[in-house]
Design a protein around this motif. Structure first.
Motif, PDB file in Angstrom:
ATOM      1  N   TYR A   5       0.862  -1.182  -0.035  1.00  0.00           N
ATOM      2  CA  TYR A   5       0.128  -0.026  -0.010  1.00  0.00           C
ATOM      3  C   TYR A   5       1.094   1.309   0.030  1.00  0.00           C
ATOM      4  CZ  TYR A   5      -3.529   3.400   1.682  1.00  0.00           C
ATOM      5  OH  TYR A   5      -4.622   4.313   1.831  1.00  0.00           O
ATOM      6  N   PRO A   6       1.032   2.001  -1.308  1.00  0.00           N
ATOM      7  CA  PRO A   6       2.037   2.898  -1.309  1.00  0.00           C
ATOM      8  C   PRO A   6       1.282   4.284  -1.211  1.00  0.00           C
ATOM      9  CG  PRO A   6       1.435   2.304  -3.625  1.00  0.00           C
ATOM     10  CD  PRO A   6       0.700   1.212  -2.441  1.00  0.00           C
ATOM     11  N   SER A   8       1.847   8.828   0.027  1.00  0.00           N
ATOM     12  CA  SER A   8       2.449  10.017   0.850  1.00  0.00           C
ATOM     13  C   SER A   8       2.389   9.939   2.160  1.00  0.00           C
ATOM     14  CB  SER A   8       2.311  11.276   0.274  1.00  0.00           C
ATOM     15  OG  SER A   8       2.276  11.203  -1.177  1.00  0.00           O
ATOM     16  N   PHE A   9       0.955   9.587   2.685  1.00  0.00           N
ATOM     17  CA  PHE A   9       0.483   9.457   4.127  1.00  0.00           C
ATOM     18  C   PHE A   9       1.247  10.968   4.598  1.00  0.00           C
ATOM     19  CE2 PHE A   9       1.077   5.100   2.706  1.00  0.00           C
ATOM     20  CZ  PHE A   9      -0.317   4.862   2.464  1.00  0.00           C
ATOM     21  N   THR A  13      -4.281   9.230   7.564  1.00  0.00           N
ATOM     22  CA  THR A  13      -5.504   9.986   8.184  1.00  0.00           C
ATOM     23  C   THR A  13      -6.423   8.561   8.699  1.00  0.00           C
ATOM     24  OG1 THR A  13      -6.672   9.385   5.856  1.00  0.00           O
ATOM     25  CG2 THR A  13      -5.427  11.739   6.387  1.00  0.00           C
ATOM     26  N   GLY A  15      -8.842   7.580   7.107  1.00  0.00           N
ATOM     27  CA  GLY A  15      -9.391   6.842   5.930  1.00  0.00           C
ATOM     28  C   GLY A  15      -8.469   5.983   5.418  1.00  0.00           C
ATOM     29  N   HIS A  16      -6.857   6.225   5.682  1.00  0.00           N
ATOM     30  CA  HIS A  16      -5.689   5.486   5.198  1.00  0.00           C
ATOM     31  C   HIS A  16      -5.942   4.229   6.128  1.00  0.00           C
ATOM     32  CE1 HIS A  16      -3.455   9.373   3.822  1.00  0.00           C
ATOM     33  NE2 HIS A  16      -3.993   8.667   2.801  1.00  0.00           N
ATOM     34  N   LEU A  19      -8.319   1.673   5.576  1.00  0.00           N
ATOM     35  CA  LEU A  19      -8.203   0.616   4.308  1.00  0.00           C
ATOM     36  C   LEU A  19      -6.990  -0.168   4.627  1.00  0.00           C
ATOM     37  CD1 LEU A  19      -8.903   1.929   1.440  1.00  0.00           C
ATOM     38  CD2 LEU A  19      -6.533   1.816   0.932  1.00  0.00           C
ATOM     39  N   LYS A  40       7.685  16.697  -4.331  1.00  0.00           N
ATOM     40  CA  LYS A  40       6.617  17.054  -3.353  1.00  0.00           C
ATOM     41  C   LYS A  40       7.564  17.498  -1.997  1.00  0.00           C
ATOM     42  CE  LYS A  40       2.286  14.827  -4.116  1.00  0.00           C
ATOM     43  NZ  LYS A  40       1.374  13.676  -3.700  1.00  0.00           N
ATOM     44  N   ARG A  86      -4.476   0.295  -3.480  1.00  0.00           N
ATOM     45  CA  ARG A  86      -4.954   1.811  -3.714  1.00  0.00           C
ATOM     46  C   ARG A  86      -6.331   2.015  -3.355  1.00  0.00           C
ATOM     47  NH1 ARG A  86      -1.216   5.601  -3.793  1.00  0.00           N
ATOM     48  NH2 ARG A  86      -2.253   6.953  -5.230  1.00  0.00           N
ATOM     49  N   GLY A  87      -6.650   3.191  -2.872  1.00  0.00           N
ATOM     50  CA  GLY A  87      -7.808   3.681  -2.347  1.00  0.00           C
ATOM     51  C   GLY A  87      -8.671   4.180  -3.221  1.00  0.00           C
ATOM     52  N   LEU A  88     -10.050   4.148  -3.338  1.00  0.00           N
ATOM     53  CA  LEU A  88     -10.721   5.138  -4.431  1.00  0.00           C
ATOM     54  C   LEU A  88     -11.687   5.882  -3.371  1.00  0.00           C
ATOM     55  CD1 LEU A  88     -11.757   3.014  -7.289  1.00  0.00           C
ATOM     56  CD2 LEU A  88     -10.098   4.892  -7.111  1.00  0.00           C
ATOM     57  N   ARG A  89     -11.917   7.122  -3.501  1.00  0.00           N
ATOM     58  CA  ARG A  89     -12.525   8.069  -2.411  1.00  0.00           C
ATOM     59  C   ARG A  89     -13.894   8.620  -3.299  1.00  0.00           C
ATOM     60  NH1 ARG A  89      -8.039  11.625  -0.713  1.00  0.00           N
ATOM     61  NH2 ARG A  89      -7.405  11.113  -2.534  1.00  0.00           N
ATOM     62  N   GLU A  97      -5.928   7.208 -11.025  1.00  0.00           N
ATOM     63  CA  GLU A  97      -5.595   5.717 -10.272  1.00  0.00           C
ATOM     64  C   GLU A  97      -5.509   5.168 -11.471  1.00  0.00           C
ATOM     65  OE1 GLU A  97      -4.562   4.995  -7.595  1.00  0.00           O
ATOM     66  OE2 GLU A  97      -4.839   7.073  -6.208  1.00  0.00           O
ATOM     67  N   THR A 118     -13.277   3.455  -0.390  1.00  0.00           N
ATOM     68  CA  THR A 118     -13.245   4.151   0.998  1.00  0.00           C
ATOM     69  C   THR A 118     -14.181   3.878   1.776  1.00  0.00           C
ATOM     70  OG1 THR A 118     -12.623   6.173   2.180  1.00  0.00           O
ATOM     71  CG2 THR A 118     -13.785   6.473   0.264  1.00  0.00           C
ATOM     72  N   HIS A 122     -15.509   8.163   5.876  1.00  0.00           N
ATOM     73  CA  HIS A 122     -14.060   8.811   5.447  1.00  0.00           C
ATOM     74  C   HIS A 122     -13.852   9.238   4.156  1.00  0.00           C
ATOM     75  CE1 HIS A 122     -12.975   5.941   9.052  1.00  0.00           C
ATOM     76  NE2 HIS A 122     -12.956   6.782   9.585  1.00  0.00           N
TER      77      HIS A 122
END
Ligand code: ADP
Length: 163
Positions: A5-6, A8-9, A13, A15-16, A19, A40, A86-89, A97, A118, A122
């Motif tokens: 699970y890659p 920036s974190f 959160t 939400g992360h 997941l 970044k 990966r997560g999808l909000r 994505e 998600t 969240h």
């Protein structure tokens, strides 16, 4: 099966974390990896982000924390992960994505990208929203793990809420 699970974190959160918890029930091992993105400038140092994730996932024995720079598929191979998670909000995440997933597939067809939707409560959360709210003095305790709320308060030179 092992999942990577890659992200920036910056910062982690709820939400992360949601997941990660759900992925830890689906996969044998989950490696949460902080991407050191040279384009970044993060609010939190790599060491702080690793500490935040480590502290928040201490109850999950099959979750490891790592960091990498360069290509995600290279790091996935290094970790022997067959899956990139990966997560999808919202729909707005989808196009970007999908492009990354196709790119990664073209680089290494053996690695699959798996998306988890998600949790609805969240779905509005992002690291940027959390930083924005905290910067203006808003309460972020329902958005991030306790340790991250304290780190945000420290970063913004305020007393941690509730302490
Ligand atoms: P990146 O900079 O790679 O987008 P992020 O740290 O913002 O990294 O997010 C990492 C992953 O977590 C992405 O797949 C993102 O869609 C997902 N994610 C971000 N916020 C949430 C959330 N609130 N719920 C579930 N997944 C999320």
């Amino acid at each position: 099966m092992r999942a990577l699970y890659p992200g920036s974190f910056d910062p982690l959160t709820l939400g992360h974390l949601d997941l990660i918890e759900r992925a830890s029930a689906l996969f044998d091992q989950v490696v949460v990896a902080v991407l050191q993105n040279p384009s970044k400038t993060p609010a939190f140092s790599l060491a702080t982000r690793l500490d935040q994730i480590g502290a928040a996932t201490v109850h999950l024995p099959n979750v490891e924390v790592g960091s990498f720079d360069g290509l995600t598929v290279q790091y996935a191979r290094h970790c022997q992960a067959q899956v990139i998670l990966r997560g999808l909000r919202a729909l707005s995440d989808f196009e970007f994505e999908l492009q990354i997933a196709h790119t990664n597939k073209s680089l290494d067809p053996a690695i699959e990208t798996v998306f988890l939707a998600t949790a609805t409560q969240h779905s509005f959360l992002s690291s940027s929203v959390v930083k924005e709210v905290a910067r203006f003095g808003g309460d972020v305790r329902h958005m991030v793990p306790t340790g991250v709320a304290s780190d945000l308060a420290r970063l913004l030179n305020r007393t941690s809420p509730g302490t």
